[in-house]
Scaffold this active site. Structure first.
Site, mmCIF file in Angstrom:
data_model
loop_
_atom_site.group_PDB
_atom_site.id
_atom_site.type_symbol
_atom_site.label_atom_id
_atom_site.label_comp_id
_atom_site.label_asym_id
_atom_site.label_seq_id
_atom_site.Cartn_x
_atom_site.Cartn_y
_atom_site.Cartn_z
ATOM 1 N N GLY A 5 13.062 -31.623 -1.218
ATOM 2 C CA GLY A 5 13.749 -30.385 -0.820
ATOM 3 C C GLY A 5 14.877 -30.065 -1.773
ATOM 4 O O GLY A 5 14.939 -30.608 -2.874
ATOM 5 N N ASN A 6 15.747 -29.176 -1.368
ATOM 6 C CA ASN A 6 16.926 -28.871 -2.188
ATOM 7 C C ASN A 6 18.087 -28.483 -1.277
ATOM 8 O O ASN A 6 17.944 -28.430 -0.061
ATOM 9 C CB ASN A 6 16.617 -27.775 -3.216
ATOM 10 C CG ASN A 6 16.172 -26.486 -2.553
ATOM 11 O OD1 ASN A 6 16.943 -25.844 -1.852
ATOM 12 N ND2 ASN A 6 14.908 -26.116 -2.743
#
Ligand code: CTP
Length: 404
Positions: A209-210
């Site tokens: 993810g980020n």
């Protein structure tokens, strides 16, 4: 009357007409608005705060600090929260303070901090109303862009007859709802917005993810709804929800899911704004059981490319549709942003740089430069994400005008 989702500050000052403001608060709430009452200390001599907190469903604010908790009431936050401020009744004294910046109470301080439109409903005795200082102060308020809801003529509390009666609550509520109706430049437009990160599953407990929190996309969605657009927000996993009940949300997890939803709805939209931080790659396979720690072997995750949602929409865009992208860059900002604008067939790209303090993921502020297809650009100073959303939609509205 529709005031759905509007945030309205009702300021009450110390005049006998304060009793009528209870009806005003009730009408605004009935019309769908969220109302925060702020009273001056003198107003409380005329009407009981409990009446107003009951009708508005929120504790009344009067002091800079809440007496029993010591909690600070932030006039700046209140000013930003408000879509409109209505001061009813506005006494000669409060009008004088507003006109001259005398910020000695919570109401006038909030007034000075606010960016929202302000409506003032004066109420006073006829001679006070006719005094040159009142006339001058009211004219000053007009010159600041405030809307004066003229007092009516009739019998006053002093039993004298003349001009100075506060306008009836029904008419004040009508003025507000009419104002919001004509303040809807995006009415009739359908806008699709992507927001947040995407999560690309590795196994049942892990993902790639980020750090995107979705704040910028959600701020644009709320602002677009406020401007009358029909808003569809396709959101990756985030911890927030839109403030406006008018925004329709479709929750997705991965880039693939976001892609599917965007393509399902894009044909129906006039405008798409792609704020999501889409993961460029996803694991080639998703393990159906948690990957265990091996003693000697380090697992390798094979990645495959995710679809570029913005570019694919750009390729299927029909004439008249607008596509706006975002570019969060760390270097060669302008060149990278212009390259993405061309490559993805966007009409506008919003560039923010991680080199600017206060810009990027997780902050409540952003600093942007907008690039259009004709390569013209416009840079803005650091602002709250709400204000940045307004700037972006102002530019979008200009583009809509040229394509309509
Ligand atoms: N975008 C998208 N789908 C992707 C990647 C990006 O829709 N798979 C959109 C983003 O929402 C944004 C714009 O494209 O509006 C640019 O995103 P960015 O990640 O900066 O672009 P990339 O093409 O991935 O370029 P980079 O090499 O900088 O990661």
């Amino acid at each position: 009357m529709s005031l759905t989702g509007k945030h309205i500050i009702v300021g009450i000052t110390g005049g006998i007409a304060a009793y009528k403001t209870a009806t005003l608060v009730r009408l605004l709430v009935k019309g769908g608005a969220e109302v925060q009452v702020i009273m001056t200390p003198n107003a409380k001599e005329f009407i009981c705060p409990v009446t107003l907190s009951t009708l508005s469903g929120k504790p009344v604010i009067s002091e800079f600090f809440t007496a029993n908790t010591g909690q600070w009431n932030s006039h700046v936050d209140l000013g930003l929260w408000a879509d409109a401020i209505v001061i009813a009744p506005a006494t000669a004294s409060t009008i004088g303070k507003m006109a001259n910046g005398v910020a000695d109470n919570m109401l006038v301080t909030t007034y000075l901090s606010a960016k929202a439109p302000v409506f003032v409903a004066p109420a006073m005795d006829l001679d006070m109303m006719a005094h040159p200082s009142t006339t001058r102060n009211i004219n000053l308020l007009r010159s600041y862009g405030n809307h004066i809801i003229e007092p009516a003529e009739g019998e006053l509390a002093s039993h004298l007859v003349g001009k100075g009666r506060m306008e009836e609550p029904e008419n004040i509520a009508k003025v507000l709802s009419e104002y919001f109706e004509q303040d809807k430049p995006l009415k009739g437009k359908k806008i699709m917005i992507t927001a947040g990160p995407t999560y690309e599953r590795i196994d049942p407990v892990r993902f790639i993810g980020n750090y995107s929190t979705g704040k910028m996309g959600y701020a644009i969605a709320d602002e677009a709804a406020r401007r009358g657009a029909e808003v569809l927000l396709i959101s990756g996993p985030v911890a927030i929800r839109p403030e406006s009940k008018e925004v329709k949300v479709i929750d997705v997890e991965s880039a693939r899911e976001m892609y599917e939803e965007c393509h399902k709805h894009f044909a129906d939209c006039d405008i798409a704004i792609m704020t999501a931080a889409v993961a460029d790659y996803a694991p080639a396979t998703v393990a159906d059981k948690k990957i265990k720690r091996e003693k000697d072997e380090i697992p390798q995750i094979e990645l495959v490319k995710n679809p570029d949602i913005a570019a694919s929409l750009g390729a299927s865009k029909r004439p008249g549709q607008l596509l706006v992208g975002f570019a969060l860059e760390t270097n060669d900002e302008s060149a990278n942003a212009l390259d993405k604008l061309q490559r993805k067939n966007l009409d506008m790209i919003v560039m923010n740089s991680l080199r600017d303090a206060g810009a990027g993921f997780g902050t409540d502020t952003n600093k942007i430069t907008l690039f259009k297809r004709d390569t013209t650009s416009r840079s803005f100073p650091l602002k709250s994400k709400k204000e940045v959303a307004a700037d972006i939609l102002d530019e979008v509205a200009l583009l809509v005008d040229t394509t309509d």
